[in-house]
Design a protein around this motif. Structure first.
Motif, PDB file in Angstrom:
ATOM      1  N   TYR A 175       1.117 -50.305 -24.995  1.00  0.00           N
ATOM      2  CA  TYR A 175       1.988 -49.835 -25.906  1.00  0.00           C
ATOM      3  C   TYR A 175       2.703 -48.664 -25.307  1.00  0.00           C
ATOM      4  O   TYR A 175       2.116 -48.025 -24.397  1.00  0.00           O
ATOM      5  CB  TYR A 175       1.148 -49.031 -27.111  1.00  0.00           C
ATOM      6  N   THR A 176       3.762 -48.200 -25.917  1.00  0.00           N
ATOM      7  CA  THR A 176       4.506 -47.016 -25.251  1.00  0.00           C
ATOM      8  C   THR A 176       4.250 -45.996 -26.598  1.00  0.00           C
ATOM      9  O   THR A 176       3.942 -46.574 -27.651  1.00  0.00           O
ATOM     10  CB  THR A 176       5.852 -47.281 -25.079  1.00  0.00           C
ATOM     11  N   ASP A 177       4.069 -44.860 -26.197  1.00  0.00           N
ATOM     12  CA  ASP A 177       3.849 -43.850 -27.310  1.00  0.00           C
ATOM     13  C   ASP A 177       2.554 -43.994 -28.097  1.00  0.00           C
ATOM     14  O   ASP A 177       2.515 -43.871 -29.372  1.00  0.00           O
ATOM     15  CB  ASP A 177       5.206 -43.777 -28.242  1.00  0.00           C
ATOM     16  N   TYR A 178       1.620 -44.604 -27.363  1.00  0.00           N
ATOM     17  CA  TYR A 178       0.278 -44.916 -28.039  1.00  0.00           C
ATOM     18  C   TYR A 178      -0.418 -44.078 -28.777  1.00  0.00           C
ATOM     19  O   TYR A 178      -0.376 -42.781 -28.429  1.00  0.00           O
ATOM     20  CB  TYR A 178      -0.276 -45.185 -26.930  1.00  0.00           C
ATOM     21  N   THR A 179      -0.904 -44.250 -30.064  1.00  0.00           N
ATOM     22  CA  THR A 179      -1.372 -43.573 -30.888  1.00  0.00           C
ATOM     23  C   THR A 179      -2.897 -44.218 -31.062  1.00  0.00           C
ATOM     24  O   THR A 179      -2.925 -45.459 -31.373  1.00  0.00           O
ATOM     25  CB  THR A 179      -1.011 -43.251 -32.277  1.00  0.00           C
ATOM     26  N   THR A 180      -4.000 -43.299 -30.953  1.00  0.00           N
ATOM     27  CA  THR A 180      -5.357 -44.114 -31.058  1.00  0.00           C
ATOM     28  C   THR A 180      -5.358 -44.800 -32.459  1.00  0.00           C
ATOM     29  O   THR A 180      -5.127 -44.442 -33.595  1.00  0.00           O
ATOM     30  CB  THR A 180      -6.392 -42.887 -31.102  1.00  0.00           C
ATOM     31  N   GLY A 181      -5.956 -45.960 -32.359  1.00  0.00           N
ATOM     32  CA  GLY A 181      -6.285 -46.937 -33.347  1.00  0.00           C
ATOM     33  C   GLY A 181      -4.901 -47.888 -33.730  1.00  0.00           C
ATOM     34  O   GLY A 181      -5.081 -48.921 -34.440  1.00  0.00           O
ATOM     35  N   ALA A 182      -3.602 -47.521 -33.040  1.00  0.00           N
ATOM     36  CA  ALA A 182      -2.522 -48.343 -33.273  1.00  0.00           C
ATOM     37  C   ALA A 182      -2.862 -49.717 -33.023  1.00  0.00           C
ATOM     38  O   ALA A 182      -2.641 -50.914 -33.879  1.00  0.00           O
ATOM     39  CB  ALA A 182      -1.431 -47.902 -32.466  1.00  0.00           C
ATOM     40  N   GLU A 183      -3.598 -50.200 -32.202  1.00  0.00           N
ATOM     41  CA  GLU A 183      -4.133 -51.502 -31.694  1.00  0.00           C
ATOM     42  C   GLU A 183      -4.888 -52.135 -32.694  1.00  0.00           C
ATOM     43  O   GLU A 183      -4.551 -53.541 -32.940  1.00  0.00           O
ATOM     44  CB  GLU A 183      -4.519 -51.670 -30.266  1.00  0.00           C
TER      45      GLU A 183
END
Length: 254
Positions: free
Chosen positions: A146-154
Motif C-alpha cells: 500500500y501507499t499512504d498505509y494506515t494501520t488496519g487498512a489491509e
C-alpha cells in the motif's frame, strides 16, 4: 449476470475510505495465481494463490437466517493443499468492530453481524481468528503493498472482500433452484447437490458432513488475477480438500 459480476457489483456498494491505496497491478492483472512462482507478491498472490471461500450450514445451534448459509472465512491455500497460518502476529488485530466502524464500513459490519456468526464463541473473536490466522497470510494484503498505509487498512480490505464474495455465492438459493431445500425428513443425493452448485458456480465444490451424513460446510475455490483487493476471482477446483460425505445426505432445517 455471472457470479463474478454480482460480486463485483456488490463490492462496489462498500466504499473503502482509509487513507491507503493498494499498489497498481496493471502489468500483472492477467497473471493467474497458482500459475507459477512470482516475486511480485503485491500483485500476484503467492504462495497462497488458491482461495477457498468457506461457508457453514449450522443447525445445532443454528446460526444466521433460516434461508442462508453463513460465512466461515477466506483461506489462502498454497496451491497444493497446504496452508500457511498466523503469518504476522504483529497484525493480529483485535476489536474488528471498531476497525470497520472507523473505516466507515458500517454496512459491511452490519452484514457480518447477520451472516458471519460463531456457534461457540463471540462473533468478534471469530472475526479476529479468521483475520489473524488466514488474512495475514494473503501476500497482496501486506502493508508494503500500500501507499499512504494506515494501520488496519489491509484488514478492512479483507473483510470487505470476504463479504462481497459471499454475497455472490448464494448457496441456499442455488440449491433451492434445483429443488433441494432443508428438510428434517427428506434425504438428498450428494451428487445432485454438488451438480447444482457446480452448475451455478462454474467449478466443482466440496461439501463436508458431520455426524456421518449431515451437510454442514462447503468449500468454493478461486484463483485470482491481480490482487485480492481489486483483482478478478476465477472459479476453480479445490486442491487438498475432499468430501467426507456419503452418497446420500441430510440437509436439515435450522
Amino acid at each position: 449476470m455471472s457470479s463474478f459480476s454480482k460480486a463485483a457489483a456488490l463490492a462496489a456498494m462498500f466504499p473503502f475510505v482509509l487513507a491507503a491505496t493498494p499498489d497498481t497491478c496493471a502489468n500483472d492483472s492477467s497473471v493467474l495465481s497458482c500459475s507459477g512462482t512470482s516475486t511480485n507478491t503485491c500483485c500476484i498472490n503467492s504462495p497462497g494463490g488458491l482461495f477457498q471461500q468457506v461457508q457453514f450450514w449450522d443447525t445445532d445451534p443454528a446460526t444466521g437466517p433460516t434461508d442462508s448459509w453463513t460465512i466461515h472465512g477466506l483461506w489462502p491455500n498454497n496451491c497444493d493443499g497446504t496452508y500457511s497460518e498466523s503469518c504476522d502476529k504483529s497484525r493480529a488485530y483485535t476489536d474488528i468492530t471498531t476497525l470497520l466502524q472507523n473505516a466507515g464500513q458500517t454496512d459491511t459490519l452490519s452484514y457480518m453481524q447477520t451472516y458471519w456468526l460463531s456457534d461457540d464463541e463471540s462473533d468478534e473473536k471469530f472475526w479476529e481468528h479468521e483475520w489473524g490466522t488466514h488474512g495475514t497470510c494473503i501476500s497482496t494484503l501486506d502493508p508494503s503493498c500500500y501507499t499512504d498505509y494506515t494501520t488496519g487498512a489491509e484488514a478492512v480490505d479483507f473483510f470487505v472482500k470476504v463479504v462481497s464474495l459471499f454475497q455472490g455465492l448464494p448457496t441456499y438459493t442455488w440449491l433451492a433452484n434445483a429443488g433441494i431445500t432443508p428438510s428434517d425428513s427428506q434425504t438428498y443425493s450428494l451428487s445432485d447437490m454438488q451438480s447444482a452448485l457446480e452448475s451455478a458456480f462454474g467449478a466443482p465444490v466440496i461439501l463436508l458432513c458431520q455426524d456421518t451424513n449431515v451437510v454442514y460446510e462447503i468449500y468454493y475455490a478461486y484463483n485470482v488475477q491481480g490482487s485480492v483487493q481489486d483483482g478478478t476471482f476465477v472459479p476453480t477446483s479445490n486442491v487438498g480438500t475432499t468430501s467426507n460425505c456419503p452418497a446420500t445426505v441430510q440437509y436439515p432445517t435450522k
